[in-house]
Write a protein that holds these residues in place. Structure first.
Motif, PDB file in Angstrom:
ATOM      1  N   SER A 167       1.059  -1.219  -0.198  1.00 12.85           N
ATOM      2  CA  SER A 167       0.052   0.140   0.032  1.00 12.85           C
ATOM      3  C   SER A 167       0.798   1.305  -0.156  1.00 12.85           C
ATOM      4  CB  SER A 167      -0.966  -0.057   1.252  1.00 12.85           C
ATOM      5  OG  SER A 167      -1.660   1.085   1.326  1.00 12.85           O
ATOM      6  N   ILE A 168       2.005   1.144   0.962  1.00 11.53           N
ATOM      7  CA  ILE A 168       2.797   2.243   1.185  1.00 11.53           C
ATOM      8  C   ILE A 168       4.276   1.896   1.149  1.00 11.53           C
ATOM      9  CG2 ILE A 168       3.382   4.218   2.619  1.00 11.53           C
ATOM     10  CD1 ILE A 168       0.616   3.759   3.799  1.00 11.53           C
ATOM     11  N   SER A 169       5.190   2.471   0.379  1.00 18.85           N
ATOM     12  CA  SER A 169       6.515   2.064   0.489  1.00 18.85           C
ATOM     13  C   SER A 169       7.490   3.617   0.179  1.00 18.85           C
ATOM     14  CB  SER A 169       6.719   1.297  -0.509  1.00 18.85           C
ATOM     15  OG  SER A 169       6.984   1.907  -1.917  1.00 18.85           O
ATOM     16  N   PHE A 170       8.448   3.096   1.365  1.00 21.92           N
ATOM     17  CA  PHE A 170       9.496   4.342   1.420  1.00 21.92           C
ATOM     18  C   PHE A 170      10.640   3.870   0.918  1.00 21.92           C
ATOM     19  CE2 PHE A 170       7.639   7.955   4.273  1.00 21.92           C
ATOM     20  CZ  PHE A 170       6.278   7.266   4.375  1.00 21.92           C
ATOM     21  N   SER A 171      11.412   4.527  -0.136  1.00 18.45           N
ATOM     22  CA  SER A 171      12.761   3.751  -0.511  1.00 18.45           C
ATOM     23  C   SER A 171      13.776   5.269  -0.389  1.00 18.45           C
ATOM     24  CB  SER A 171      12.668   3.561  -2.018  1.00 18.45           C
ATOM     25  OG  SER A 171      11.212   2.865  -2.175  1.00 18.45           O
ATOM     26  N   ASN A 172      14.729   4.918   0.598  1.00 19.54           N
ATOM     27  CA  ASN A 172      15.769   5.768   0.734  1.00 19.54           C
ATOM     28  C   ASN A 172      15.219   7.166   0.957  1.00 19.54           C
ATOM     29  OD1 ASN A 172      16.787   3.880  -1.871  1.00 19.54           O
ATOM     30  ND2 ASN A 172      17.887   3.751   0.113  1.00 19.54           N
ATOM     31  N   VAL A 173      14.173   7.348   1.709  1.00 20.08           N
ATOM     32  CA  VAL A 173      13.768   8.729   2.033  1.00 20.08           C
ATOM     33  C   VAL A 173      14.318   9.551   2.949  1.00 20.08           C
ATOM     34  CG1 VAL A 173      11.665   9.754   2.696  1.00 20.08           C
ATOM     35  CG2 VAL A 173      11.310   7.887   1.240  1.00 20.08           C
ATOM     36  N   THR A 174      15.027  10.802   2.511  1.00 26.64           N
ATOM     37  CA  THR A 174      15.373  11.674   3.574  1.00 26.64           C
ATOM     38  C   THR A 174      14.476  13.006   3.287  1.00 26.64           C
ATOM     39  OG1 THR A 174      17.543  10.744   3.379  1.00 26.64           O
ATOM     40  CG2 THR A 174      17.457  13.218   3.859  1.00 26.64           C
ATOM     41  N   LYS A 175      14.221  13.434   4.307  1.00 31.42           N
ATOM     42  CA  LYS A 175      13.367  14.801   4.795  1.00 31.42           C
ATOM     43  C   LYS A 175      14.154  15.829   5.334  1.00 31.42           C
ATOM     44  CE  LYS A 175      10.335  18.020   4.364  1.00 31.42           C
ATOM     45  NZ  LYS A 175      10.041  18.654   2.841  1.00 31.42           N
ATOM     46  N   GLU A 214      17.671  17.791   9.807  1.00 31.54           N
ATOM     47  CA  GLU A 214      16.880  16.404   8.920  1.00 31.54           C
ATOM     48  C   GLU A 214      16.226  15.742   9.956  1.00 31.54           C
ATOM     49  OE1 GLU A 214      20.077  14.498   6.142  1.00 31.54           O
ATOM     50  OE2 GLU A 214      19.844  13.156   7.692  1.00 31.54           O
ATOM     51  N   ALA A 215      14.944  15.883   9.684  1.00 28.76           N
ATOM     52  CA  ALA A 215      13.764  15.055  10.332  1.00 28.76           C
ATOM     53  C   ALA A 215      14.038  13.407  10.111  1.00 28.76           C
ATOM     54  CB  ALA A 215      12.478  15.731   9.933  1.00 28.76           C
ATOM     55  N   LEU A 216      14.169  13.334   8.757  1.00 30.12           N
ATOM     56  CA  LEU A 216      14.240  11.685   8.453  1.00 30.12           C
ATOM     57  C   LEU A 216      15.478  11.515   7.618  1.00 30.12           C
ATOM     58  CD1 LEU A 216      10.468  11.390   7.000  1.00 30.12           C
ATOM     59  CD2 LEU A 216      11.373  10.570   9.340  1.00 30.12           C
ATOM     60  N   SER A 271       5.871  12.137  12.898  1.00 31.15           N
ATOM     61  CA  SER A 271       5.047  13.218  12.339  1.00 31.15           C
ATOM     62  C   SER A 271       5.442  13.313  10.767  1.00 31.15           C
ATOM     63  CB  SER A 271       4.679  14.624  12.918  1.00 31.15           C
ATOM     64  OG  SER A 271       4.005  14.383  14.211  1.00 31.15           O
ATOM     65  N   THR A 272       6.629  13.774  10.560  1.00 28.97           N
ATOM     66  CA  THR A 272       7.187  14.196   9.167  1.00 28.97           C
ATOM     67  C   THR A 272       7.050  12.836   8.392  1.00 28.97           C
ATOM     68  OG1 THR A 272       8.823  15.409  10.454  1.00 28.97           O
ATOM     69  CG2 THR A 272       9.151  14.730   8.223  1.00 28.97           C
ATOM     70  N   LEU A 273       7.252  11.610   9.085  1.00 29.52           N
ATOM     71  CA  LEU A 273       6.914  10.564   8.101  1.00 29.52           C
ATOM     72  C   LEU A 273       5.611  10.331   7.665  1.00 29.52           C
ATOM     73  CD1 LEU A 273       8.527   7.060   8.838  1.00 29.52           C
ATOM     74  CD2 LEU A 273       6.272   7.193   8.163  1.00 29.52           C
ATOM     75  N   LEU A 274       4.486  10.716   8.789  1.00 33.24           N
ATOM     76  CA  LEU A 274       3.356  10.500   8.167  1.00 33.24           C
ATOM     77  C   LEU A 274       2.753  11.415   7.355  1.00 33.24           C
ATOM     78  CD1 LEU A 274       1.847   9.218  11.817  1.00 33.24           C
ATOM     79  CD2 LEU A 274       2.195   7.684   9.686  1.00 33.24           C
ATOM     80  N   ARG A 299       6.935  16.936   1.290  1.00 35.17           N
ATOM     81  CA  ARG A 299       7.560  16.142   0.069  1.00 35.17           C
ATOM     82  C   ARG A 299       8.871  15.560   0.418  1.00 35.17           C
ATOM     83  NH1 ARG A 299       4.441  16.656  -4.935  1.00 35.17           N
ATOM     84  NH2 ARG A 299       2.659  17.983  -4.480  1.00 35.17           N
ATOM     85  N   PRO A 300       9.419  14.672   0.167  1.00 33.83           N
ATOM     86  CA  PRO A 300      10.690  14.062   0.591  1.00 33.83           C
ATOM     87  C   PRO A 300      11.697  14.981  -0.144  1.00 33.83           C
ATOM     88  CG  PRO A 300       9.578  12.576  -1.081  1.00 33.83           C
ATOM     89  CD  PRO A 300       8.585  13.659  -0.714  1.00 33.83           C
ATOM     90  N   SER A 301      12.910  15.064   0.277  1.00 33.66           N
ATOM     91  CA  SER A 301      14.085  15.892  -0.208  1.00 33.66           C
ATOM     92  C   SER A 301      14.482  14.939  -0.968  1.00 33.66           C
ATOM     93  CB  SER A 301      14.923  16.449   0.870  1.00 33.66           C
ATOM     94  OG  SER A 301      14.177  17.154   2.040  1.00 33.66           O
ATOM     95  N   LEU A 302      14.923  13.791  -0.536  1.00 31.78           N
ATOM     96  CA  LEU A 302      15.427  12.537  -1.329  1.00 31.78           C
ATOM     97  C   LEU A 302      14.574  11.248  -1.280  1.00 31.78           C
ATOM     98  CD1 LEU A 302      19.333  12.850  -0.010  1.00 31.78           C
ATOM     99  CD2 LEU A 302      18.423  13.441  -2.447  1.00 31.78           C
ATOM    100  N   GLY A 303      14.765  10.357  -2.333  1.00 32.95           N
ATOM    101  CA  GLY A 303      14.203   9.130  -2.206  1.00 32.95           C
ATOM    102  C   GLY A 303      12.750   9.220  -2.649  1.00 32.95           C
ATOM    103  N   THR A 304      11.837   8.212  -2.595  1.00 37.54           N
ATOM    104  CA  THR A 304      10.861   7.882  -3.451  1.00 37.54           C
ATOM    105  C   THR A 304       9.817   7.493  -1.975  1.00 37.54           C
ATOM    106  OG1 THR A 304      11.955   7.323  -5.311  1.00 37.54           O
ATOM    107  CG2 THR A 304       9.425   6.804  -5.281  1.00 37.54           C
TER     108      THR A 304
END
Lengths: 219, 300
Positions: free
Chosen positions: A3-11, A18-20, A44-47, A55-60
């Motif tokens: 349903s949901i996937s995070f790949s190499n996500v940096t925020k 850097e929150a994530l 919170s940032t992740l959700l 929006r993520p700074s890096l990743g998908t």
């Protein structure tokens, strides 16, 4: 199906915080997941990345196969209609009564009023607020306000339900009743993501738990 | 399609009920816009009134034809035949020099001067009245008459009519300038009103975005608000001018009867009224659109 996937996500927020950091996660459709960790751990940032509030700074970040990090602004409202969110700061409109607060997502989506009114009452019945539909949010107790937020989140029949610290200001009994409501939605197939720092609550339900610390996953 | 119409109806009803919930603020806003519109509208009404007055009171263009002192009755007959043939001439009358002299003598203030004259210095004359719409060709006709034998002098006084027309043209230009300036003022008033409304509803706008409202859903009530304020302002302007008109009606009636204008004088036609209201609504919409484009993006 994921349903949901995070790949190499940096925020990274403007200003450099850097929150994530390099988050990798897969949440299957129909799962119920708790996110835990201290305040500032990045829950919170992740959700917020899922309904494209951030929006993520890096990743998908993929939600139901859509890359929400790169979504056109015009497409975002339609993504958000498939995701119900209970906000940490509630975001209730105090100049509208309970009924109209819950009506907002359906009005925004252009539902026919009669059908929408039925769905609003069904959502209010589900959280036990049907007899308070003419009340204003300020006159509700903390627990009732939280249930109102849940009703607004689920009225659009989302496939994903996100709740950021939904039990933060509630006593243990009440917190459990709130979690029960989320469990009911999960049991009918809704993917439920809840963030909390209440370890006792997590221990009692023992669902899948993802722990965050300083922006990283330590499952 | 039906969903689209439904959303528009909901937007309109929502905006109307919001306006009616704060009647004082709404009323003051409408009054400001109405006053701004009433000024050029009032100028327009005054001008069209003056124009109607001018048209009715400018006597039909006249040409005076003075003959040589030695012109005989044969010359008079020849010229009157000539005048009868011209299609631009409605009527003419012959003033014999003896009658003109007698009239002059009857004038008390000139009596002594006239009495000192040993003989009649006045020539025979024709007073020629043209058709009302022949004013433009009056100059040509005057030239033609001047060329006839035994015609000493032709006098055509168009100055008054020209001056009047010039004044009305000037007034019309001033009205256009006034209208443009106050139209801009109206856009500015609506722009600011919408800005304040956006600030007031910031919370609602943010929450609507979070629960999946499209930008057009969020903009719509503000655009309706602008158009409705413009519409209200337009109606207010008509009401103001109408009220002032009623207040001045007696004085106007006195003037109207003086110039025998009759009852057919109107302040503005229904078409004018509709144009004012539509114009005001469009300006309101424009102000709202500018404001929404400028201010809605600044909310996250």
């Amino acid at each position: 199906m994921a349903s949901i996937s995070f790949s190499n996500v940096t925020k990274r927020y403007p200003g450099g915080h850097e929150a994530l950091h390099d988050i990798n996660l897969v949440i299957e459709s129909g799962e119920m997941v708790f996110f835990t960790g201290h305040s500032g751990a990045g829950k919170s940032t992740l959700l917020k990345l899922i309904p494209a509030i951030e929006r993520p700074s890096l990743g998908t970040v993929l939600v139901n196969g859509q890359n929400v990090g790169r979504m056109r602004p015009a497409a975002v409202p339609f993504l958000r209609r498939s995701i119900g969110v209970v906000f940490q700061d509630q975001r209730l409109l105090n100049d509208r009564n309970v009924f109209d607060n819950v009506m907002l997502p359906l009005a925004a989506a252009g539902h026919p009023p009669r059908d929408a009114a039925k769905r609003v009452r069904a959502a209010l019945a589900k959280v036990g607020l049907l007899e308070r539909e003419r009340a204003f949010p300020m006159t509700l107790s903390g627990g009732e306000q939280q249930r109102l937020c849940i009703a607004r989140a689920v009225v659009g029949r989302p496939s994903i339900l996100i709740a950021d610290e939904p039990t933060a200001s509630l006593d243990t009994d009440y917190a459990e009743r709130i979690i029960e409501i989320f469990r009911d939605f999960n049991q009918v197939g809704v993917t439920v993501l809840i963030s909390t720092h209440d370890r006792g609550l997590v221990a009692r339900y023992a669902p899948r738990t993802i722990m965050l610390r300083e922006g990283e996953v330590i499952e | 399609m039906t969903a689209w119409l439904r959303q528009h109806r909901a937007g309109l009803i929502g905006t109307l009920s919001r306006l009616l919930r704060s009647p004082l603020a709404t009323g003051l806003n409408v009054l400001v816009i109405g006053t701004a519109l009433a000024l050029p509208l009032g100028a327009y009404v005054t001008l069209s009134y003056l124009q109607q007055l001018a048209r009715a009171s400018v006597v039909d263009p006249e040409i005076s034809v003075f003959l040589d002192l030695d012109a005989g009755s044969a010359d008079v007959d020849r010229i009157s035949t000539e005048l009868k043939q011209s299609s631009e001439i409605r009527s003419f009358r012959f003033v014999p020099r003896d009658k003109a002299f007698a009239d002059l003598r009857r004038n008390e203030s000139l009596g002594e001067v006239v009495a000192s004259l040993s003989q009649n210095p006045l020539p025979d004359a024709f007073i020629v009245t043209l058709h009302r719409d022949a004013a433009e060709s009056a100059a040509t006709l005057a030239k033609h008459l001047k060329a006839l034998p035994k015609v000493a002098h032709v006098q055509y006084d168009a100055a008054w009519a020209k001056r009047m027309r010039g004044l009305i043209d000037l007034g019309r230009a001033a009205t256009v300038v006034l209208g443009v300036l106050l139209g801009l003022a109206l856009v500015a008033v609506i722009f600011n009103t919408i800005r304040l409304q956006i600030l007031t509803q910031r919370e609602e706008i943010e929450v609507s975005r979070l629960v999946g409202a499209t930008e057009s859903f969020i903009r719509r009530p503000f655009l309706y608000l602008g158009a409705l304020l413009g519409l209200g302002g337009g109606l207010m302007a008509l009401a103001l001018i109408g009220t002032i008109g009623l207040y001045l009606a007696q004085k106007v009636a006195a003037v109207v009867s003086l110039y025998s204008l009759g009852a057919d004088f109107v302040f503005f036609t229904p078409e004018d009224a509709i144009a004012v209201v539509v114009f005001a609504s469009v300006l309101g919409l424009a102000g709202a659109w500018l404001s929404v484009s400028r201010h809605l993006h600044s909310t996250p």
